[in-house]
Enzyme design. Sequence first.
Site, PDB file in Angstrom:
ATOM      1  N   CYS A 296       0.832  -1.208   0.000  1.00 48.05           N
ATOM      2  CA  CYS A 296       0.000   0.000   0.000  1.00 48.05           C
ATOM      3  C   CYS A 296       0.866   1.257   0.000  1.00 48.05           C
ATOM      4  O   CYS A 296       0.516   2.255  -0.607  1.00 48.05           O
ATOM      5  CB  CYS A 296      -0.920  -0.005   1.206  1.00 48.05           C
ATOM      6  SG  CYS A 296      -0.013  -0.190   2.729  1.00 48.05           S
TER       7      CYS A 296
ATOM      8  N   HIS B  89      -2.056   0.968   7.176  1.00 43.34           N
ATOM      9  CA  HIS B  89      -2.384   1.044   5.758  1.00 43.34           C
ATOM     10  C   HIS B  89      -2.063   2.426   5.200  1.00 43.34           C
ATOM     11  O   HIS B  89      -2.233   3.432   5.891  1.00 43.34           O
ATOM     12  CB  HIS B  89      -3.870   0.734   5.581  1.00 43.34           C
ATOM     13  CG  HIS B  89      -4.273   0.462   4.164  1.00 43.34           C
ATOM     14  ND1 HIS B  89      -3.518  -0.306   3.300  1.00 43.34           N
ATOM     15  CD2 HIS B  89      -5.362   0.838   3.458  1.00 43.34           C
ATOM     16  CE1 HIS B  89      -4.130  -0.369   2.125  1.00 43.34           C
ATOM     17  NE2 HIS B  89      -5.242   0.310   2.194  1.00 43.34           N
TER      18      HIS B  89
ATOM     19  N   ASN C 248      -8.255   4.411  -2.137  1.00 46.19           N
ATOM     20  CA  ASN C 248      -7.659   3.169  -1.644  1.00 46.19           C
ATOM     21  C   ASN C 248      -7.047   2.401  -2.831  1.00 46.19           C
ATOM     22  O   ASN C 248      -7.207   2.803  -3.988  1.00 46.19           O
ATOM     23  CB  ASN C 248      -8.743   2.338  -0.947  1.00 46.19           C
ATOM     24  CG  ASN C 248      -8.167   1.337   0.039  1.00 46.19           C
ATOM     25  OD1 ASN C 248      -6.961   1.106   0.081  1.00 46.19           O
ATOM     26  ND2 ASN C 248      -9.036   0.733   0.826  1.00 46.19           N
TER      27      ASN C 248
END
Length: 361
Positions: A141, A277, A299
């Site tokens: 990520c 994240h 995202n």
Amino acid sequence: MKLLAALALTACATASAAAPKWHQLETYTFEQYLVDFNKQYPVSGLASRRSLFDKQLQSVRQHNAGTSTYKQGVNKFTDMTPSEFQMHKGAKRSARPMSINEISHNELLQTIKAGDYADEIDWRKEGVTTPVKNQGGCGSCWAFSGTEVLETHVAIQTGKLIEMAPQEFVSCMPNPDECGGTGGCEGATQWLLFDYAAQNGMTTEESYPYTARDSQCKTPEPVANITGYVRLPTNDYDALMAATQLSSVAITVSASWGAYESGVFNDVDACGFELDHGVVVEGYGTDSTSGEEYWLVRNSWGTSWGEDGYIRLLRNGEDTVGTDTNPADGVACKPYPETQEVKGICGMLSDSSYATGGYLL
Ligand SMILES: *[C@@H]1O[C@H](CO)[C@@H](O)[C@H](O)[C@H]1NC(C)=O
């Protein structure tokens, strides 16, 4: 029958057009779920998947029947174990200040006086954002959120929107202090990526395609470079508002939102503060129905998750304060601190950074 390990990756890459919405879940079944999300399991694994699915579906229905203003849904994560879901995150925060190539954020604040902000920002509307990506089952990520900020920054500076390669950073970027993990699919931080990009430039997705795996670095052909980056002061709402006027911004969050489908996510308690994240703030606004103010957050879990790959997080200044009790497990550089105060829903104000001085080579 395929094996599960292989499937964790294929499941990520497959977005289903037929996926049901939250108000269509009353009679939804595990069998239909397998079809909708193109999941295949060995017979011996079906029962445990079904039980994970049933539990999660029940929790989603319960949530949607309550008074919450955001909705949960089913998606590729619905039948995953917590540790499988964890594999789809993997960015972290550093507790240590960084100075190389950093310009003073105070300069920025002087240019853009607090309160002098646009009512709403959505960088997508400026044509400077690439389509939503999917990191798959690799803790990359940090590479996705960093790369996405680079793409948007270079597009704002040069007018050219180029799809850059997260794999370059996954394979090539060293992480000697183990900031946010041990590197590659095992985690790193976005400001480290900007620091690396400011020395090595960046290459295109086309020339360095994503594999969702650690691999040996193949010397990339750079197409763009940056002169530096900014790490915002930690837990500073005004700093993030100011930065968002200029650029998309990489942030670190506690992503306890696997079941999120739509609306302004405002469940402070459910989200918690264990940063794990990396995502991107691409703007902010006010929800026309609820009147809630939100951050527009991109995202890297594909477009079938959330609002076409995005989540809107409650924007409530610095009102939400919490403690990350395990920075070593997800967020800091060595030597790891024991705890860290974080602010904003899901700890989203704790570690923000963006690139500066982008140009094409
Ligand atoms: C990127 O810019 C830095 C200076 O800011 C320079 O040292 C480096 O060589 C450049 N990299 C490439 C690939 O052009």
